[in-house]
Design a protein around this motif. Sequence first.
Motif, PDB file in Angstrom:
ATOM      1  N   TYR A  56       0.825  -1.202   0.000  1.00  0.00           N
ATOM      2  CA  TYR A  56       0.000   0.000   0.000  1.00  0.00           C
ATOM      3  C   TYR A  56       0.864   1.259   0.000  1.00  0.00           C
ATOM      4  O   TYR A  56       1.820   1.378   0.749  1.00  0.00           O
TER       5      TYR A  56
ATOM      6  N   TYR B 275       0.555   5.453   0.336  1.00  0.00           N
ATOM      7  CA  TYR B 275      -0.296   6.593   0.677  1.00  0.00           C
ATOM      8  C   TYR B 275      -0.082   7.720  -0.324  1.00  0.00           C
ATOM      9  O   TYR B 275       1.005   7.885  -0.856  1.00  0.00           O
ATOM     10  N   SER B 276      -1.111   8.527  -0.557  1.00  0.00           N
ATOM     11  CA  SER B 276      -1.038   9.720  -1.416  1.00  0.00           C
ATOM     12  C   SER B 276      -0.384   9.423  -2.754  1.00  0.00           C
ATOM     13  O   SER B 276       0.533  10.121  -3.174  1.00  0.00           O
TER      14      SER B 276
ATOM     15  N   GLN C   5      -5.525  -1.601   9.027  1.00  0.00           N
ATOM     16  CA  GLN C   5      -6.659  -0.999   8.330  1.00  0.00           C
ATOM     17  C   GLN C   5      -7.036  -1.754   7.062  1.00  0.00           C
ATOM     18  O   GLN C   5      -8.080  -1.497   6.480  1.00  0.00           O
TER      19      GLN C   5
ATOM     20  N   ASN D 265     -10.111  -4.863   7.861  1.00  0.00           N
ATOM     21  CA  ASN D 265     -11.567  -4.732   7.733  1.00  0.00           C
ATOM     22  C   ASN D 265     -11.929  -3.883   6.522  1.00  0.00           C
ATOM     23  O   ASN D 265     -13.018  -3.333   6.435  1.00  0.00           O
TER      24      ASN D 265
ATOM     25  N   LEU E 223     -10.806  -0.953   5.390  1.00  0.00           N
ATOM     26  CA  LEU E 223     -10.780   0.515   5.386  1.00  0.00           C
ATOM     27  C   LEU E 223      -9.838   1.002   4.300  1.00  0.00           C
ATOM     28  O   LEU E 223     -10.073   2.019   3.666  1.00  0.00           O
ATOM     29  N   LEU E 224      -8.746   0.260   4.104  1.00  0.00           N
ATOM     30  CA  LEU E 224      -7.839   0.568   3.009  1.00  0.00           C
ATOM     31  C   LEU E 224      -7.905  -0.584   2.025  1.00  0.00           C
ATOM     32  O   LEU E 224      -8.056  -1.738   2.423  1.00  0.00           O
TER      33      LEU E 224
ATOM     34  N   ARG F 265     -18.955  -5.333   3.498  1.00  0.00           N
ATOM     35  CA  ARG F 265     -19.801  -5.016   4.637  1.00  0.00           C
ATOM     36  C   ARG F 265     -19.668  -6.086   5.717  1.00  0.00           C
ATOM     37  O   ARG F 265     -19.600  -5.791   6.909  1.00  0.00           O
TER      38      ARG F 265
ATOM     39  N   ARG G 192     -16.447  -5.597   7.529  1.00  0.00           N
ATOM     40  CA  ARG G 192     -16.536  -4.491   8.493  1.00  0.00           C
ATOM     41  C   ARG G 192     -17.129  -4.954   9.807  1.00  0.00           C
ATOM     42  O   ARG G 192     -16.703  -4.569  10.874  1.00  0.00           O
TER      43      ARG G 192
ATOM     44  N   LEU H 248     -12.368  -3.547  14.645  1.00  0.00           N
ATOM     45  CA  LEU H 248     -11.086  -2.847  14.716  1.00  0.00           C
ATOM     46  C   LEU H 248     -11.129  -1.844  15.862  1.00  0.00           C
ATOM     47  O   LEU H 248     -11.960  -0.954  15.879  1.00  0.00           O
TER      48      LEU H 248
ATOM     49  N   PHE I  87      -9.190   1.077  17.385  1.00  0.00           N
ATOM     50  CA  PHE I  87      -8.093   1.987  17.054  1.00  0.00           C
ATOM     51  C   PHE I  87      -7.280   2.348  18.279  1.00  0.00           C
ATOM     52  O   PHE I  87      -7.694   2.136  19.409  1.00  0.00           O
TER      53      PHE I  87
END
Lengths: 263, 284
Positions: B10, B12-13, B51, B54, B56-57, B79, B82, B87, B89
């Motif tokens: 993964y 980022y940005s 992340q 579940n 999220l990413l 779903r 999730r 999770l 945090f």
Amino acid sequence: MEGIVFGQYVPGSSLLHRLDPRTKIIVSAILLWLVFVVETPAEFTAYGLFILFLYIIGGVAGSFLKVMKPGLFLIIITLVLNMFFTPGETMFSIGPVPVSRTGLENGLILGLKIVYLILLSSLVTLVTSPVRMTDGLEQLMKPFKRVGLPASELAMMINIALRFIPTFWEETDKIIKAQKSRGADFESWHLQKRAKYMTALLVPLFVSSFRKADELAMAMESRGYVVGMERTSLHKLEFRPLDFLVLALTVTITGAFVMYKYF
Amino acid sequence: MSIEIKNVSYVYSKGTPFARQAIKGVNLRAARGEWLAVMGPTGSGKSTMLQHLNGLLKPDSGEVLLDDKNIHSSAASLREARQKVGLVFQYPEHQLFGATVYEEIAYAPENYGCSPDEIPELVQRAMDTVGLGYDRYKSRQPYELSGGEKRRVALAGVLAALPEVIVLDEPTAGLDAVGRQLLTETITRLNRDRGITVIWVTHEITEIAHLAERLIVLNKGEVAIAGKTREVLANPMMSELGLDIPPAVAISRELGGRGVPVRGQPVTLDEIREEIIRLLKEKQ
Ligand SMILES: Nc1ncnc2c1ncn2[C@@H]1O[C@H](COP(=O)(O)OP(=O)(O)O)[C@@H](O)[C@H]1O
Ligand SMILES: [Mg+2]
């Protein structure tokens, strides 16, 4: 939430990065004013290319389109509003609605001006670190201290606000992720549900902002920050020959252009 | 439920000057009822990896499997992921927003569409699990609770959705000794009695070294060491990465270095005490 936040500083060592922040603030003020002076299509094209050129020498050409994106939305709105609501010679009709030539032109011009304003003001923040920016602002505001303007405090406030924009986005991102993990669906079209999801985002966000403000105030006080005290700064700002050159060039060229245009 | 991360990377940005590879080619698998510990220096990609569990990413490459099914294969399976993968945090108390503890904990079951008459029981069970008396706490405001209590409310808020895998990101950070103990006990019970799979990220492995069967160490976004907890802890690389090891492991290492071989790879003070007593008896 990821990615460039509108006008976020991109570290670098380009010519624009190395200029004194005061130079950049003054020059950008002049350039922003110029946006209201340009009129003819040729002038608009030249000015647009000039802005693009600035982005390229600043090494932030990649951000050009990203910054422009929200601007395009504005262009479309102004274009549409002007097209239909300005009276004048009808150029063509969309259905029963006549579109006037002046309307189209006005809309286009206004939209372009807005985009130029966004592009120019973002460029300054793209190539100036927030700390240097506030130092520059503080120096520029100093003469107004005599008439009671709290220059250093204002500069500090701007500095803190800028400093906390990324933190604020991070926090928003974290809370959204946490609530999504509990089944919140922020893209829901159900209005009532959406309102509830927003509560689940905004309440913790407010609480955390207040907590952060509190912590920051405490940290500043414990390091001896007192409102109204005279402070020196670690990195002294210094006008270099390059700054004088850029300022002189800007003033001369702008002056010549205005003379040519109006006299 | 079993959960698996296969060769996940993964960034980022992506496509901006801020692009940053957070994890690359990470593999991890936890069978049903297994307890997995994850360690790694700050910035090694632990939270990023969690992340993905579940959904999220979404991985740039590789896949995340829940009971051998890719969680990104459909909206429904995302779903399900999730809900089934809870999770927790870091500092989960920062996400509280409810006017009452009840409202806070009922949030997840409501979102997941549980019927209104089931919800009070789900909330009560979740509160029991984390040791918050239902009648005493249900109408209190989350913001007036102590730090430890807030965290238990947040944990209950995740448990109320009845997850089958629970993923915790440094759950004991900032808690006092009692709070830590309570949390570890709660998770141990969930793991033992209900067969819930646990993935626990920590800097303080001493707390769970005897509970986690396996330990995965991340470094710079990649899996550096993986294996049975006791074996990984004995690996000299742990100290090279600047990670804390339990005192018992440090003592064993020291004894080994002085020519006294310690048996059984002890990780708790009780275990190392027994071993030292045994060694002393042997010597006599
Ligand atoms: N939301 C984000 N946006 C950009 N980069 C991030 C974000 N979250 C984490 N990172 C970067 O990814 C890397 C891994 O971070 P993280 O997964 O939080 O590590 P850990 O939890 O092990 O401390 C770090 O270099 C961090 O700076
Ligand atoms: Mg982390």
